[in-house]
Design a protein around this motif. Sequence first.
Motif, PDB file in Angstrom:
ATOM      1  N   ASP A 141      39.049  60.452  41.103  1.00  0.00           N
ATOM      2  CA  ASP A 141      38.621  61.244  42.248  1.00  0.00           C
ATOM      3  C   ASP A 141      38.327  60.338  43.437  1.00  0.00           C
ATOM      4  OD1 ASP A 141      37.506  63.745  43.520  1.00  0.00           O
ATOM      5  OD2 ASP A 141      35.691  62.517  43.499  1.00  0.00           O
ATOM      6  N   THR A 160      38.865  62.619  36.899  1.00  0.00           N
ATOM      7  CA  THR A 160      38.942  64.071  37.013  1.00  0.00           C
ATOM      8  C   THR A 160      38.846  64.742  35.649  1.00  0.00           C
ATOM      9  OG1 THR A 160      41.356  63.910  37.001  1.00  0.00           O
ATOM     10  CG2 THR A 160      40.262  63.996  39.154  1.00  0.00           C
ATOM     11  N   ASP A 204      33.731  68.179  40.200  1.00  0.00           N
ATOM     12  CA  ASP A 204      33.829  69.626  40.415  1.00  0.00           C
ATOM     13  C   ASP A 204      32.542  70.377  40.103  1.00  0.00           C
ATOM     14  OD1 ASP A 204      33.971  69.144  37.729  1.00  0.00           O
ATOM     15  OD2 ASP A 204      35.714  70.399  37.345  1.00  0.00           O
ATOM     16  N   ASN A 258      29.951  70.520  42.179  1.00  0.00           N
ATOM     17  CA  ASN A 258      29.314  70.897  43.450  1.00  0.00           C
ATOM     18  C   ASN A 258      27.962  70.222  43.658  1.00  0.00           C
ATOM     19  OD1 ASN A 258      31.421  72.725  44.209  1.00  0.00           O
ATOM     20  ND2 ASN A 258      30.565  74.217  42.766  1.00  0.00           N
TER      21      ASN A 258
END
Length: 310
Positions: free
Chosen positions: A154, A161, A198, A200
């Motif tokens: 990433d 990832t 991912d 957040n």
Amino acid sequence: MVVVAKFGGVFALLLASSNVVKAQPGGGIVCPDNGGYTGDADYIGQGPKAAPLRGAVACVDSPLTVTGPGGTQIASLIYGPMEAGFSFTQLSQFFKCTNTDAALPGGLDTLTAERFAEYQCGFADDEMSVLDDCGGHATPYHYHEHMTCLYDSDTPSGHSTRIGTALDGNGIYGKFIDGGVVPDDLDACGGRNGVTPDSNGETVYYYVVQDNAPFTIGCFGPVASVAECRALYSTCGDVEIDVTTTDGGTFKYDLDCPCFENGSNVLSSEGDGDDEGDGDDDTIEEEDGMNSASRLGLGLCSLLLTNAML
């Protein structure tokens, strides 16, 4: 027809479609071909639990299509670390092993199985491989190790990832965390708490690929100790054997016990074969990613090893 060839010093197996190996069933789940798996109700939110010792422990989020002698398959399955065993007939047929006493019991992780087979068959270290260059094999095609073809780095975090989703609904990621470093805080299940590309910005529990067993998932966590992992499995502590490798000496191995610490899955109190109790002599090391020499020649046509292969 079965053809054994040697590529770059590594014995590889090519099988005509009529002889393609069928992986033994286990795990009790079917992974969707197009991804989107979210977990299994029997595992989600249930706290620490044992993972299936045979069969799928997770599903790939974005499955690849692989093509080999057995045809084209959707590679959506992630299995745990353990193999189902090898008879002399299989070692002889597929790897030209001539030692009639050679045989591997079920319950060895894939890397240990390779190294133990090399010793028994008189091969050099890294001369035998049961997996392809992405860490998978068999029909249905499934992954055990590495899975370097399934993740990237990433940007800008350097965190690997996401690869897939475990039965408990938690994610599996490549081997690097923020900063592009290998984590030093994985629990005995192979998981950690942290921020992923991912999530957040939220801290979540997730699994990280490792070069050594259990490779992805030792159990469904989190757990506080190796002892807590072992307590989840009736098979931990029941059968121990001596494993000898070409370059690593002899050490104790607890069959079908996917709970590892410093390379060993045997508790010091049970005799781990390491006088210092640190397990260093028991670790089978590999370089970052796949050892290309030991995997060469298998490629995506390593749909291997008769009915005992996983």
